[in-house]
Design an enzyme around this catalytic site. Structure first.
Site, PDB file in Angstrom:
ATOM      1  N   GLY A 178       0.804  -1.362  -0.175  1.00  0.00           N
ATOM      2  CA  GLY A 178       0.059   0.113  -0.036  1.00  0.00           C
ATOM      3  C   GLY A 178       0.773   1.169  -0.119  1.00  0.00           C
ATOM      4  O   GLY A 178       0.485   2.291   0.634  1.00  0.00           O
ATOM      5  N   HIS A 179       2.029   1.374  -0.981  1.00  0.00           N
ATOM      6  CA  HIS A 179       2.809   2.407  -0.781  1.00  0.00           C
ATOM      7  C   HIS A 179       3.563   2.198  -2.223  1.00  0.00           C
ATOM      8  O   HIS A 179       3.606   0.998  -2.871  1.00  0.00           O
ATOM      9  CB  HIS A 179       3.696   2.584   0.397  1.00  0.00           C
ATOM     10  CG  HIS A 179       4.540   1.522   0.490  1.00  0.00           C
ATOM     11  ND1 HIS A 179       4.333   0.753   1.856  1.00  0.00           N
ATOM     12  CD2 HIS A 179       5.573   0.891  -0.096  1.00  0.00           C
ATOM     13  CE1 HIS A 179       5.223  -0.360   1.658  1.00  0.00           C
ATOM     14  NE2 HIS A 179       6.182  -0.492   0.582  1.00  0.00           N
ATOM     15  N   GLY A 180       4.169   3.329  -2.742  1.00  0.00           N
ATOM     16  CA  GLY A 180       5.055   3.191  -3.817  1.00  0.00           C
ATOM     17  C   GLY A 180       6.545   3.600  -3.335  1.00  0.00           C
ATOM     18  O   GLY A 180       6.699   4.011  -2.033  1.00  0.00           O
ATOM     19  N   THR A 196       1.949  -0.588  -4.845  1.00  0.00           N
ATOM     20  CA  THR A 196       2.123  -1.914  -4.610  1.00  0.00           C
ATOM     21  C   THR A 196       1.350  -2.442  -3.421  1.00  0.00           C
ATOM     22  O   THR A 196       1.442  -1.863  -2.327  1.00  0.00           O
ATOM     23  CB  THR A 196       3.523  -2.390  -4.581  1.00  0.00           C
ATOM     24  OG1 THR A 196       4.392  -2.090  -5.676  1.00  0.00           O
ATOM     25  CG2 THR A 196       3.632  -4.045  -4.460  1.00  0.00           C
TER      26      THR A 196
END
Lengths: 153, 153
Positions: free
Chosen positions: A63-65, A110
């Protein structure tokens, strides 16, 4: 049973720069060995290796890039689903075999979900841990990804 | 249960240059993550990563040395015994936890045995695969190791 699968299988995904890559496996009377190396299956030199395991049922990770980080994700045991998003395109990838690695380039949002109880991820990352490399805000991510998409690839 | 174990634990072994190193683990509601990175737990930049698994009961692996290669061996699941020998000193190391890595420097005769049925080794290596780096003859190994032992460490 002796067997060997050869490298060279790279499957590009819809998400910008992402791909699935087949690792090399040698199986003989002493068991199995599966390998990936720089310049062949592994598209960068890793500076950090980590494992993700014992994920409770129903839990989501990621839940981040990342601004600059490349990752190479192998589900060595069990299975999980990885959702990739470059701001314009999206993939849902089921990882469920020990001889396939997923290359996730920078500026990919992702999310990892649907872990089996026995799932083990082995991840190689191109840089050491740097909190400032993380993008936690999806709107900020979209702005950075759009700027990236305007550049020649 | 949330928990974090910190790096900095390095235990030197009798075998020249070999050590056990504690990895960093972060456990929270999303599961566990165990990591090692260059400049901290990992004493070299890896160029190759491989897994060893499905080793049949009673089988031995290894039984060779390397001229230049460093290895970092983690038993992510199950257990196995690693026997290290530098030509003068010897260690028998039980690997049975996912947050400990064994650094094996070059010129270490290494044998792996007593694998549990579920054992999974994750190994980071400092170079890509080169058959000429392997030393398969123990007498040749002893000669090279003796020459190395004469050099200042």
């Amino acid at each position: 049973m002796a067997g060997r699968s050869y490298p060279g299988d790279t499957t590009a995904l819809r998400t910008r720069g992402a791909s699935l890559r087949r690792l090399v496996t040698v199986t003989d009377a002493r068991g199995s060995l599966t390998a990936g190396q720089v310049g062949e299956q592994l598209p960068f030199v890793p500076k950090r290796v980590f494992f993700v395991y014992q994920v409770p049922p129903g839990r989501t990770r990621g839940g981040h890039g990342h601004r600059d980080l490349h990752e190479f994700i192998i589900c060595q045991r069990g299975r999980c689903t990885v959702v990739l998003d470059d701001g314009a395109n999206r993939d849902e990838v089921l990882l469920n075999r020990p001889d396939v690695g997923l290359h996730v380039p920078p500026l990919t949002w992702t999310t990892l979900r649907e872990f089996s109880a026995d799932a083990l991820l082995v991840v190689a990352a191109s840089e050491v841990y740097r909190p400032e490399d993380y993008i936690h805000d999806y709107q900020e991510f979209l702005g950075l990804a759009a700027a990236q998409a305007d550049r020649p690839s």
